[in-house]
Design a protein around this motif. Structure first.
Motif, mmCIF file in Angstrom:
data_model
loop_
_atom_site.group_PDB
_atom_site.id
_atom_site.type_symbol
_atom_site.label_atom_id
_atom_site.label_comp_id
_atom_site.label_asym_id
_atom_site.label_seq_id
_atom_site.Cartn_x
_atom_site.Cartn_y
_atom_site.Cartn_z
ATOM 1 N N UNK A 1011 4.940 0.337 -9.795
ATOM 2 C CA UNK A 1011 4.679 -1.054 -9.153
ATOM 3 C C UNK A 1011 4.372 -0.819 -7.843
ATOM 4 N N UNK A 1012 4.869 0.055 -6.664
ATOM 5 C CA UNK A 1012 4.481 0.350 -5.574
ATOM 6 C C UNK A 1012 3.172 0.481 -5.309
ATOM 7 N N UNK A 1013 2.605 1.172 -6.423
ATOM 8 C CA UNK A 1013 0.957 1.415 -6.219
ATOM 9 C C UNK A 1013 0.226 0.231 -6.471
ATOM 10 N N UNK A 1014 0.504 -0.484 -7.276
ATOM 11 C CA UNK A 1014 0.273 -1.744 -7.474
ATOM 12 C C UNK A 1014 0.073 -2.847 -6.052
ATOM 13 N N UNK A 1015 1.349 -2.685 -5.776
ATOM 14 C CA UNK A 1015 1.766 -3.529 -4.365
ATOM 15 C C UNK A 1015 0.721 -3.244 -3.354
ATOM 16 N N UNK A 1016 0.652 -1.773 -2.914
ATOM 17 C CA UNK A 1016 -0.264 -1.376 -1.893
ATOM 18 C C UNK A 1016 -1.755 -1.702 -2.260
ATOM 19 N N UNK A 1017 -2.211 -1.741 -3.601
ATOM 20 C CA UNK A 1017 -3.507 -2.022 -3.940
ATOM 21 C C UNK A 1017 -3.645 -3.502 -3.533
ATOM 22 N N UNK A 1018 -2.630 -4.349 -3.832
ATOM 23 C CA UNK A 1018 -2.923 -5.822 -3.529
ATOM 24 C C UNK A 1018 -3.058 -5.981 -2.296
ATOM 25 N N UNK A 1019 -2.254 -5.351 -1.438
ATOM 26 C CA UNK A 1019 -2.465 -5.574 0.231
ATOM 27 C C UNK A 1019 -3.749 -5.063 0.404
ATOM 28 N N UNK A 1020 -4.384 -3.866 -0.226
ATOM 29 C CA UNK A 1020 -5.541 -3.645 0.663
ATOM 30 C C UNK A 1020 -6.546 -4.334 -0.175
ATOM 31 N N UNK A 1021 -6.608 -5.004 -1.151
ATOM 32 C CA UNK A 1021 -7.705 -6.008 -1.612
ATOM 33 C C UNK A 1021 -7.347 -7.287 -0.681
ATOM 34 N N UNK A 1022 -6.449 -7.717 -0.208
ATOM 35 C CA UNK A 1022 -6.241 -8.685 0.489
ATOM 36 C C UNK A 1022 -6.994 -8.593 1.866
ATOM 37 N N UNK A 1023 -6.769 -7.221 2.572
ATOM 38 C CA UNK A 1023 -7.240 -6.804 3.687
ATOM 39 C C UNK A 1023 -8.772 -6.855 3.799
ATOM 40 N N UNK A 1024 -9.249 -6.374 2.539
ATOM 41 C CA UNK A 1024 -10.818 -6.546 2.219
ATOM 42 C C UNK A 1024 -11.324 -8.115 2.328
#
Length: 1599
Positions: A1011-1024
């Motif tokens: 789950x923490x991996x998905x959380x960071x991936x979501x944050x990175x996607x929102x930054x893009x």
């Protein structure tokens, strides 16, 4: 437990101090260790309040005696032992002495006073008195003695009175000069070190003589040495234990008078004290051997004598006295037959292992040897004595857990169990059989012995038996004799593994006593069996010596007597003499004028005139101190004649007394032995010198200057011997010795490390190191560097930093590499916070280090350690400093090196505890190099790493690997998030969204990720998405999220259904911290949907997401989220979901911005050319949510890269990279764990020369390549190419012939190129500096090097691969022309080969030719030219104990190889290496030689093996090998148009042939094959590139 504690305390005492018996109570006269001199009651008065600075002597009148009417004995003794604590002997007192000694405070007040003096403050008298003791401003024998110890006199810690003795307590020195001369004579690395050690000894002696005290027994055994090779003259030696006496009944030998430290005045009241300061005498081996050979001395006693001569110590478990096993315990031995006896002609190791195993070990080992351990190891000794030793000792030496059943239970089992020899206790001590430990039974004796006492008697009788007596000489040959070395050792299978560090100080080891076979014993029993042998020489007797002792009184045949006599003469070095009786010296001195003696006596008794003739200034301050150590410019021009003038002048002065002259004789003997590595005098040569005045023949082997000094010290006329003061002031000791001694002596005081560090730093800061000169500073460095390793406070760390900075300013670059760089490495390797480490990582220190050692050494030794400080348990401040250093050095390293040595190692640390500053380094490096760098280099690597980790998540890997993989994805996504703000919109869309499928969306779609991996991936996607804006998000991102939203909308997961990471996280706890963490995969809805609604608007989101109703119902039900039509997102809970990287490594985020530190001047500055762009990029906020402001139409497509940009041609390594290696060692960033996969791909090619490119060379920074080839007009040209832009910046066009070799001489820009003559030129200007030519031997056949034959050049251009690639033919090459070159970095010298097989040495710095080594003719046909040269270690850093560091190898056109000794020019070895022309030589390791030839083979030669060595042959090429290059364990060779790959890794393990894998080079852009013939190759190891030259003039860069 009490016993164990007492045992540990006992060993702590033994390891710290030594006891020496000073006095003995007369009541103990019968004690076996009673001294032979007269005994008196101890004159000490124990007093607990006695100060350490003085001794209390009972009943002594201070004015009762004065030495030469100078000082009282009370004051003299106080000066000799100012630290001694006088008390009764008790355990508590010993502990107090040890505590005081280990505290380092005994002489701390002296260093404090010296520190004040250096700082220019009021310092008191201690500093002045100390400086006068060590000869500042000069050695003066009239100084008033103070209460300060001379630094070269052994510190007496205490004088303790027991019921029978007075003991002196001394620190335990790890070595003596005797042990150094025995076991590591090469520890004194140079003549300077010998002189420095002699200076220390003479300084102590001048101090003693100034007090009116003579030593009386100066010998190597009484010169104690610390680990730093600092000497202490021992005044209070251990009492004589009579190791050569019988254990059955020891008796004292009253005739062996011991030497004494004595008062020079008869009738002194303190004479009793002096009389008992007994020193041991040396063993007269010759007389003891005679007694043994004739049967007067038994085998046991003689073997004890040999053990003593070999340095073995009875009771020392690590180097115990050794005895042979003489029976094999299979049965009771019988003199009638050989059954039951052990074979003494073979070592016990050989008997235990067997010949077959030893032969295999010898043939297969990297260093050929049969025996890998001592003949008697500590493990064996402790196992033998297990029943008597404390359990704590057994747990340390045998095994950590005490298991009594593991120890052999009987003698036969013990004998069979060990490959080691026996110990004396099994021949004399029955107590060794009786156990003191519960659970361990007594050691059982054989059945034929009724008790341990009976076994000891039978065992001893066996040792003295006729059978053993006739065989024991064979065992002596193996253990102490000629079978320890050479061919005899090979035949006896007794070759021992040599020490890996022969220059390291050692106090134990194997000492070879005899170099020829030991004679067999001829005792009475042997003669009875020889009665039938009649001879005319039945009663022959050797001549008696001059001292009245017969050398041999035995009957036997003449041949045997001659052999024994020759053996004794050969081994006379075992009876060294360092002093002679004054009466013997005075026998032939009747010619000395009595009036002269009277005049001398008057001068001796002249009263001291205080203050008139002292010879020192009224004030000693910092200026006078610096002036005293200042370097003399012409100190190295000391002529031999100057020393002769000094000798003549000093011989006119008169030594004060015979006793003092006796000490000087001993000093002369020791000085000679330091040079000769063997004693100057033995009993025979000393008698000859005393009677006839004939000096030993060994004097001729001394260097001239040393010979003058030794001859002056050992003059027969003792009155003409120079004083110690006179020798110290002689030209024999250069100013470097004197200034180094003055700097180092205070550091050797018994003070704590902090005080010594502060003194060294302050003195260096005041200019001491600079004043004494470069060489002296280098000699002082080994004494200073250990201090900087142990700073205990920030203040001490600052002192250490100052000292290191001063050292690197004052020493040569070579010394920085060999001395200071290892210390820097150790400091950087320390874990946790270190103020000193932070200081080294920031500021200008690393830049100065870089400039001194060069980029190559920095990348090899320092750079990996800087990276390690970002992931190996880093501290916050350390990580900040390391990150700043990596960022600031990246641009100077260049793109290829930065990628391979910084970015890839950091990515390899992903998931393994990389500190946040490590990710910040990647982002800042990307900002420095710009957009194209990020797109072409970093994003592909991060993508590859993410895909690799996703693949691992599907594999059945162990839990640690899965955890590392998940954390690595988090690190990759966090790095991408930081890089997003640096890229324009269209680049983000192309590289991260429209690249087949969005990589981040792919991560979100994975159901098996934590789950923490998905959380960071979501944050990175929102930054893009924030960067590209709502319109582009709706167009490019939302369509790819449709599948994810549909999956989540129809998912049946509940909130607590999550991965293993999620289960550990509690929302309630996170909310308490103000931030919520995702707990399940369904929380992606809460993280993504409201954010997109806020960014795009709810209507547009609902249009793109068909399942919006289900998602909003889920948010309302579980998270109370509802869209409010206010234009803003609801604040009911979505904002509490954290979007930053989870801190799984528990490392706090950085408080400081490394970019701000850079801009504020910390670390290296950004080059001005990059200042605007670099500053702009570094000032950019890393986590900014604002969109990029650059217009779309202002950016070019990333594929259209301008060739004007540096490193435009360098491709991304992602194509040949498999991602992080989680199965490797954690956090390892060394090259051997980052394999280089050679793809044989040409990534860039340019035409460098009109004709053939013959050779090339690469600078150490891997940014410049020099190519040599055929230029316009068929003349030789050399071009300089900058790799960053692949453009030719300069060149040299002064050659008339084709250039066959080019060499980069140094970082200063000097280049050497060879076309038959040597041209040295400046690479920056292209101007020639010097030209070297070799005169023709035969004028008739002379070919001028200036004549250019175009016909020859045309022929060269048409050479095929079966000719020499350099274009020089054996049949047509003049012997006076130069053929090839090799640069020796240390020293800066050029070795040049010639056409007649000779080697010429050229000093490039001085611009002059040096010596010429001529090679012998090989064959009667064509002359053999030198075609290749390399050095084995001499052009590398000379490591301690490096093998073959003085060998130079030359390859010949005939296929032969020749090894030269660079020190003498002698040919060490000569052999036929190949069946054809030797094209190249290299030494990948000091003991390995790698050669290539036109016979299509590569061969590896192990120089440690006997010559001719058996090579390891590499085959596989179908044409001749024209060259090769080595990187690590990889060999890349070239043959015609192919490269061949092979490895060294198996070369030392497998014999026979190895296979080369040839392959053609391919063009990277269109895949076409390279058809050009390859002429040369170089490896750029840090850039992971190959540079090759071709016969059609191209320079090609490959990977």
């Amino acid at each position: 437990m009490q016993n164990a504690e007492d045992s540990n305390n006992h060993h702590r005492i033994v390891d710290t101090i030594n006891f020496s018996t000073l006095c003995q109570d007369p009541a103990t006269k019968g004690h076996p260790t009673a001294p032979s001199t007269r005994s008196t009651s101890p004159p000490y008065s124990p007093n607990d309040d006695t100060k350490k600075s003085s001794l209390c002597l009972k009943g002594l009148d201070a004015s009762a005696c004065t030495h030469f009417r100078r000082f009282s004995c009370l004051r003299t003794i106080t000066a000799l032992a100012p630290l001694a604590h006088v008390d009764f002997c008790s355990y508590s007192v010993l502990e107090k002495l040890i505590h005081d000694f280990l505290s380092g405070m005994l002489e701390d007040y002296v260093l404090h006073s010296l520190n004040l003096l250096v700082e220019g403050k009021a310092s008191g008298r201690e500093s002045v008195n100390f400086l006068r003791n060590v000869g500042m401003p000069s050695f003066n024998e009239s100084n008033i003695p103070g209460c300060l110890r001379h630094p070269n006199i052994v510190p007496v810690l205490g004088l303790l009175k027991s019921s029978h003795y007075v003991y002196s307590v001394l620190p335990k020195a790890p070595n003596t000069l005797e042990s150094i001369l025995y076991y590591c004579p090469n520890a004194l690395e140079s003549e300077w070190h010998i002189r420095f050690l002699a200076y220390q000894l003479l300084s102590a002696l001048a101090f003693l003589h100034g007090l009116g005290v003579f030593h009386g027994n100066i010998c190597p055994a009484n010169v104690m040495l610390t680990d730093s090779c600092w000497s202490w003259l021992n005044l209070l030696d251990e009492s004589i234990l009579g190791s050569g006496l019988s254990s059955r009944g020891r008796e004292c030998n009253p005739s062996s008078a011991s030497a004494k430290v004595a008062c020079c005045i008869d009738g002194c009241p303190s004479q009793g004290l002096y009389a008992d300061l007994s020193l041991s005498t040396s063993t007269d081996w010759a007389s003891q051997f005679q007694r043994w050979w004739t049967g007067e001395l038994d085998n046991f006693e003689y073997l004890l004598i040999l053990n003593r001569l070999a340095g073995r110590r009875w009771g020392d478990n690590t180097f115990h006295t050794v005895m042979p096993w003489v029976i094999d315990f299979s049965r009771k031995p019988d003199d009638i037959c050989d059954l039951g006896w052990r074979d003494l002609s073979k070592s016990k190791w050989r008997l235990a292992k067997g010949d077959e195993q030893l032969d295999f070990t010898y043939s297969s080992s990297e260093i050929p040897h049969h025996i890998s351990d001592e003949c008697l190891s500590e493990l064996a000794v402790c196992s033998y004595k297990a029943r008597r030793l404390p359990l704590s000792v057994l747990c340390l030496a045998v095994r950590s857990v005490y298991e009594p059943n593991e120890y052999p239970s009987n003698m036969q089992r013990l004998y069979q169990w060990t490959p080691d020899e026996c110990i004396p206790e099994f021949y004399c001590d029955p107590q060794i059989f009786y156990s003191l430990h519960s659970g361990m039974a007594d050691l059982a004796v054989p059945s034929w012995a009724g008790s341990p006492e009976e076994f000891i008697k039978l065992h001893r009788d066996a040792l003295e038996s006729e059978w053993v007596s006739s065989q024991i000489h064979n065992w002596i040959d193996i253990t102490f004799g000629y079978k320890m070395s050479g061919q005899a050792a090979v035949e006896a299978k007794n070759v021992m593994l040599p020490s890996s560090e022969p220059t390291m100080l050692r106090s134990m080891g194997r000492r070879q006593l005899f170099m020829r076979p030991h004679p067999a014993r001829r005792d009475a029993a042997w003669k009875k069996r020889d009665k039938t042998n009649k001879s005319a020489m039945d009663q022959c007797q050797l001549n008696e010596g001059e001292n009245g002792k017969p050398l041999i009184h035995e009957f036997g045949n003449l041949t045997e007597l001659e052999d024994v006599s020759a053996f004794i003469e050969h081994a006379e070095h075992l009876s060294p003499h360092y002093c002679c009786d004054p009466d013997d010296l005075l026998k032939d001195m009747s010619s000395i004028d009595d009036s002269m003696i009277k005049t001398s006596e008057k001068s001796m008794l002249k009263p001291l005139e205080i203050g008139k003739n002292c010879g020192f200034p009224l004030e000693i301050n910092l200026n006078s101190l610096l002036e005293h150590i200042e370097e003399v410019e012409d100190e190295h021009s000391m002529e031999y004649q100057e020393l002769l003038l000094w000798q003549q002048k000093s011989s006119n002065s008169r030594t004060l007394s015979n006793s003092l002259a006796k000490d000087l004789f001993s000093v002369g003997c020791i000085l000679a032995e330091l040079y000769l590595k063997k004693p100057l005098f033995n009993s025979t040569s000393l008698v000859t010198y005393v009677e006839c005045g004939i000096l030993p023949g060994l004097m001729q082997s001394l260097p001239p200057q040393a010979s003058v000094l030794v001859e002056a010290c050992i003059q027969k006329d003792w009155t003409r011997r120079p004083s110690a003061k006179s020798i110290l002031e002689s030209p024999f000791f250069p100013t470097t010795v004197k200034s180094s001694y003055l700097f180092i002596a205070p550091l050797m005081l018994l003070a704590n490390d902090g005080s010594r560090l502060q003194y060294a730093a302050n003195f260096a800061k005041q200019g001491a190191l600079k004043a004494m000169g470069t060489f002296a500073a280098e000699m002082c460095a080994p004494y200073c560097l250990p201090l900087v390793m142990r700073p205990q406070s920030d203040a001490e760390a600052e002192c250490a930093y100052v000292l290191l900075k001063e050292l690197i300013k004052c020493v040569t670059p070579k010394a920085v590499k060999t001395l200071i760089l290892p210390t820097i490495q150790k400091i950087l390797q320390t874990t946790g916070y270190s103020h000193l480490k932070v200081s080294l990582l920031q500021g200008s220190f690393m830049q100065e280090t870089w400039n001194l050692i060069g980029k190559k050494a920095y990348l090899e030794k320092v750079h990996p350690l800087v990276i390690s400080n970002l992931h190996v348990a880093p501290h916050k401040r350390t990580a900040i400093a390391a990150s700043v250093l990596l960022i600031s050095t990246s641009e100077e390293l260049g793109v290829p090196i930065t990628i391979n040595q910084t970015i890839l190692p950091l990515i390899h640390c992903f998931g393994k505890g990389l500190y946040p500053d490590g990710i910040d380094v990647l982002v800042r490096i990307g900002s420095l190099f710009g957009e194209n760098f990020i797109v072409r280099q970093m994003i592909p690597l991060l993508k590859q790493a993410i895909r690799s980790c996703i693949n691992i998540s599907y594999m059945n890997k162990p839990e640690p690997v899965q955890s590392w993989s998940a954390l690595a994805i988090i690190d990759c996504l966090t790095t991408l998030e930081g890089l997003v703000v640096l890229l324009p919109k269209e680049v983000l869309i192309k590289e991260l969204i429209d690249d087949r499928s969005c990589l981040i969306v792919m991560v979100l779609m994975q159901t098996n990720l934590e789950v923490p991996v998905l959380q960071v991936a979501a944050a990175t996607l929102m930054e893009i998405c924030h960067q590209i804006g709502p319109d582009l998000t709706a167009l490019h991102v939302l369509p790819q999220l449709k599948e994810l939203f549909d999956e989540l909308a129809f998912s049946q997961e509940i909130a607590n259904d999550s991965g293993s990471f999620g289960r550990r996280l509690k929302i309630s706890k996170s909310k308490m911290d103000g931030e919520a963490q995702m707990e399940s995969r369904m929380d992606l809805v809460l993280l993504l949907y409201p954010s997109f609604a806020s960014l795009l608007g709810i209507e547009k989101l609902r249009q793109c997401c068909t399942t919006w109703l289900l998602l909003e119902q889920f948010l309302l039900r579980y998270h109370n989220w509802k869209w409010e039509y206010t234009g803003e997102s609801s604040r009911s809970g979505a904002e509490n979901i954290t979007v930053k990287r989870p801190s799984f490594n528990k490392a706090p985020s950085s408080e400081y911005n490394p970019a701000k530190l850079l801009l504020n001047g910390v670390g290296w500055s950004i080059p001005q050319s990059q200042g605007t762009r670099g500053a702009k990029n570094l000032m950019m906020q890393r986590w900014s949510n604002g969109s990029h402001q650059t217009p779309l139409d202002s950016h070019l497509a990333t594929s259209n890269i301008s060739k004007g940009e540096p490193w435009f041609w360098f491709p991304s390594p992602a194509a040949g990279w498999d991602g992080p290696d989680f199965l490797g060692r954690i956090g390892n960033v060394k090259d051997e764990f980052l394999p280089w996969k050679i793809r044989a791909s040409i990534i860039y090619s340019i035409r460098a020369h009109h004709g053939a490119l013959k050779t090339l060379a690469v600078s150490q920074d891997e940014c410049t390549v020099f190519t040599a080839g055929v230029g316009p007009g068929f003349k030789g040209t050399v071009q300089k190419w900058e790799l960053s832009r692949i453009n030719c910046t300069s060149g040299y066009h002064g050659h008339e012939e084709v250039v066959n070799d080019v060499c980069v001489l140094s970082t200063s820009g000097r280049i050497a190129s060879c076309d038959g003559t040597i041209h040295v030129w400046n690479s920056r200007t292209g101007k020639v500096i010097s030209v070297f030519t070799e005169p023709s031997v035969d004028a008739a056949h002379h070919v001028s090097p200036t004549l250019a034959s175009k016909g020859n050049v045309d022929h060269i251009n048409m050479l095929n691969s079966n000719t020499l690639s350099s274009g020089l033919l054996t049949s047509g090459f003049d012997g006076s022309l130069y053929t090839c070159m090799h640069h020796l970095v240390y020293p800066d010298m050029l070795v040049v080969g010639t056409g007649n097989g000779s080697l010429r040495f050229i000093d490039v710095a001085q611009g002059q030719k040096l010596h010429l080594w001529r090679g012998e003719s090989v064959e009667s046909g064509f002359p053999s030219l030198v075609s290749a040269i390399c050095s084995c270690g001499s052009d590398k850093m000379p490591a301690q104990g490096a093998f073959a560091s003085h060998l130079i190898a030359a390859g010949l056109s005939s296929g032969h190889c020749r090894l030269f000794d660079s020190r003498s020019g002698n040919t060490v070895a000569f052999w036929r290496a190949h069946g054809g022309y030797v094209t190249k030589l290299a030494a990948p390791e000091d003991h390995l030689l790698l050669s290539s030839s036109l016979d299509r083979t590569l061969r590896i030669w192990d120089l440690r093996r006997n010559f001719p060595p058996q090579p390891i042959v590499y085959k596989g090429h179908t044409d001749g090998i024209s060259g090769f290059s080595v990187w690590g364990q990889d060999i890349i060779s070239i043959s015609r148009n192919k490269i061949g790959l092979s490895t060294l890794s198996r070369s030392s393990e497998e014999d026979g042939e190895q296979q080369i894998i040839p392959q053609k080079l391919y063009m990277a852009d269109h895949g076409g094959k390279n058809l050009s013939v390859l002429s040369s190759i170089c490896i750029l190891p840090f850039s992971r590139l190959l540079v090759v030259g071709t016969e059609d003039g191209h320079l090609r860069i490959c990977c």
